[in-house]
Design an enzyme around this catalytic site. Structure first.
Site, mmCIF file in Angstrom:
data_model
loop_
_atom_site.group_PDB
_atom_site.id
_atom_site.type_symbol
_atom_site.label_atom_id
_atom_site.label_comp_id
_atom_site.label_asym_id
_atom_site.label_seq_id
_atom_site.Cartn_x
_atom_site.Cartn_y
_atom_site.Cartn_z
ATOM 1 N N LYS A 127 7.872 3.244 -53.879
ATOM 2 C CA LYS A 127 8.882 3.232 -54.920
ATOM 3 C C LYS A 127 9.102 1.774 -55.304
ATOM 4 C CE LYS A 127 12.922 3.234 -57.095
ATOM 5 N NZ LYS A 127 13.487 1.981 -57.650
ATOM 6 N N GLU A 177 11.788 -7.024 -44.870
ATOM 7 C CA GLU A 177 11.720 -8.449 -45.197
ATOM 8 C C GLU A 177 12.804 -8.684 -46.236
ATOM 9 O OE1 GLU A 177 11.474 -11.499 -47.247
ATOM 10 O OE2 GLU A 177 9.609 -10.673 -48.079
ATOM 11 N N CYS A 201 11.638 -15.105 -51.746
ATOM 12 C CA CYS A 201 12.482 -15.015 -50.546
ATOM 13 C C CYS A 201 12.373 -16.281 -49.705
ATOM 14 C CB CYS A 201 12.079 -13.804 -49.716
ATOM 15 S SG CYS A 201 10.318 -13.724 -49.349
ATOM 16 N N GLU A 219 21.980 -16.539 -51.025
ATOM 17 C CA GLU A 219 20.686 -16.578 -51.705
ATOM 18 C C GLU A 219 20.876 -16.473 -53.219
ATOM 19 O OE1 GLU A 219 16.322 -14.748 -50.877
ATOM 20 O OE2 GLU A 219 17.926 -13.282 -51.128
#
Length: 493
Positions: free
Chosen positions: A175, A250, A284, A385
């Site tokens: 997905k 992750e 990331c 982040e």
């Protein structure tokens, strides 16, 4: 405008809802394709197809060597379609074409690597404490795998999740993010040419609440592998825990890029710029916290600012472009909000800080390479982040303080160290609480090396031999070969 459908059981299938949504070209700021709006019915059909492939389909009875040969052909077909796949990725997420060409080549290498590992999965024979009993272990596929991939690198994530899963003998339902699904649908259709049996690899698209949640909660999904934000990851983890599903995740990062006074400054500047402005900071592993030893902080800051001003922002299809647009409109808004937050907290913006304008810039999703100084590590800009081209510079006095600042975060994904002192490289590598450490380089990746995070940056590992283990169950088998059956000692377990 191209209209896609789900890829289920080896064929394109229209969504049960009969509805599609636009996918936006972030450079043009306009729709360029339609993707299906999936729902729980589509989720059930896709999982059922994957389950059949593992239980009664040809994949279930295929030898590991045969599986590996098919996977190698997938790598070949990836390279044969490199230009088309790279262009679709750029149109869908705005990454640089020059960079995506390299990414697609690496995608093929990932498939090659795990094709070779498919028939290297082994059990063990154990010396038993009782005579007349043979004990051994086998490694078996865990079952249907759900791969939830992020919008910033769809084909890369599909490969590093599904290639080891298929090597282990699993089947998968992918997905992708609703913001960038087209390349995954294009790619998975190519796997049929490689001889991949129907149902082994399926792709369904749509909003997380409509089709992602039903997939996560489906009882026939044995494992979930996810790449995305830690906030969404925690929700997926919680849902998986209710059914004791295995997970590999992750998640986010707030990676420190640490520069000491004895570093090669030219190399360190290049590493700092690439570490945060490569991919528009939408990585990331972005080196969003630049930690600089105070003795060189002023000089190094000037060098980094000059390099940031030289970054060419524009059309991601052009070879000269070094930074493209934000991949999505919501991400553009989020980054701009963080720039405002940083200024409100007292950080000083010394480069960028505004939407980028100029020749070749379209669509309204461009942000100037942005640098903040006067940052303390407790500011939101240093702790959360941002996922955009925003760098905060923080000074430190010595090695101990650098380690303290670097580790003072919820995240633990990656870190960079720039120094000519080899002893320091080893000491720092051991002390930093991250899954990946780069010494005198940044953003160096290899499919041979396991990748993942510590703390809130994730669970489990992708890439390398370790990744296959995520998709395997160990079964212990003990068989008596004695003439008389041994007595059962009724040892409680």
């Amino acid at each position: 405008m191209k209209t896609y459908s789900h890829w289920i059981d080896g064929a394109f299938q229209e969504p049960a809802s009969g509805q599609w949504m636009h996918t936006i070209d972030p450079y043009q700021g306009e729709p360029w394709a339609n993707i299906p709006c999936g729902n729980s019915e589509d989720a059930s059909i896709a999982v059922a197809a994957a389950k059949r492939a593992m239980t009664t389909g040809p994949w279930a009875g295929m030898s590991a060597t045969e599986r590996g040969k098919i996977m190698r052909r997938i790598g070949d077909i990836t390279l044969e379609n490199l230009d088309r796949l790279a262009e679709i990725e750029v149109r869908d997420n705005g990454k640089l074409l020059a960079e995506m060409n390299g990414v697609i080549k690496n995608v093929a290498e990932i498939w090659y690597y795990y094709a070779g590992l498919a028939d290297k999965i082994e059990g063990s024979v154990m010396p038993m404490e009782k005579a007349g009993v043979v004990g051994f272990t086998t490694r078996e596929p865990i079952g249907v795998v759900l791969a939830l991939t992020a919008w910033n690198a769809p084909l890369n994530f599909l490969a590093l999740k599904c290639a080891p899963a298929l090597a282990a003998g699993c089947s998968a339902v992918v997905k992708p993010s609703e913001f960038s699904s087209a390349s995954s649908l294009e790619f998975v259709a190519l796997t049929k040419q490689a001889g991949l049996p129907d149902g082994v690899l399926n792709v369904v698209t749509g909003l997380g609440k409509d089709i992602g949640a039903p997939l996560v909660e489906h009882r026939d999904v044995a494992m979930i592998t996810f790449t995305g934000s830690d906030i969404t990851g925690a929700k997926v983890y919680e849902a998986a825990a209710r059914q004791m599903k295995r997970v590999a995740m992750e998640l986010g990062g707030k990676s420190p890029n640490i520069v000491f006074e004895d570093a090669d400054l030219e190399q360190a500047v290049a590493g700092a710029i690439s570490g945060i402005f490569g991919g528009g900071g939408q990585m990331c592993t972005a080196g969003s916290r630049l930690l600089v030893q105070n003795s060189i902080k002023e000089k190094f800051t000037q060098l980094v600012v000059a390099a940031a001003h030289a970054v060419k922002v524009g059309n991601p299809m052009e070879a000269a472009t070094q930074m493209g647009p934000m991949s999505t409109a919501p991400q553009f808004q989020k980054v701009m909000e963080y720039i405002d937050i940083a200024s409100a907290e007292g950080a000083k913006c010394i480069a960028g800080g505004k939407p980028a304008v100029g020749p070749g810039i379209k669509g309204g999703q461009f942000i100037e390479p942005t640098i903040f100084t006067d940052v303390t590590n407790n500011m939101r800009i240093a702790q959360e982040e941002v996922f955009g081209p925003v760098l905060c510079i923080i000074g430190f006095e010595n090695e101990a303080e650098a380690i303290e600042i670097a580790n003072d975060t919820l995240y633990g994904l990656a870190a960079g160290i720039w120094t000519s002192n080899i002893g320091r490289l080893f000491r720092m590598s051991k002390a930093l609480q991250v899954g990946t450490v780069w010494g005198n380089t940044y953003r160096t990746y290899s499919y041979l090396m396991p990748f993942g995070g510590m703390k809130q940056s994730g669970v489990g590992r992708e890439l390398g031999i370790e990744a296959v283990n995520e998709f395997l169950e160990t079964k212990s088998i003990m068989i008596s070969i004695a003439d008389a059956q041994p007595q059962n000692n009724f040892v409680p377990r």
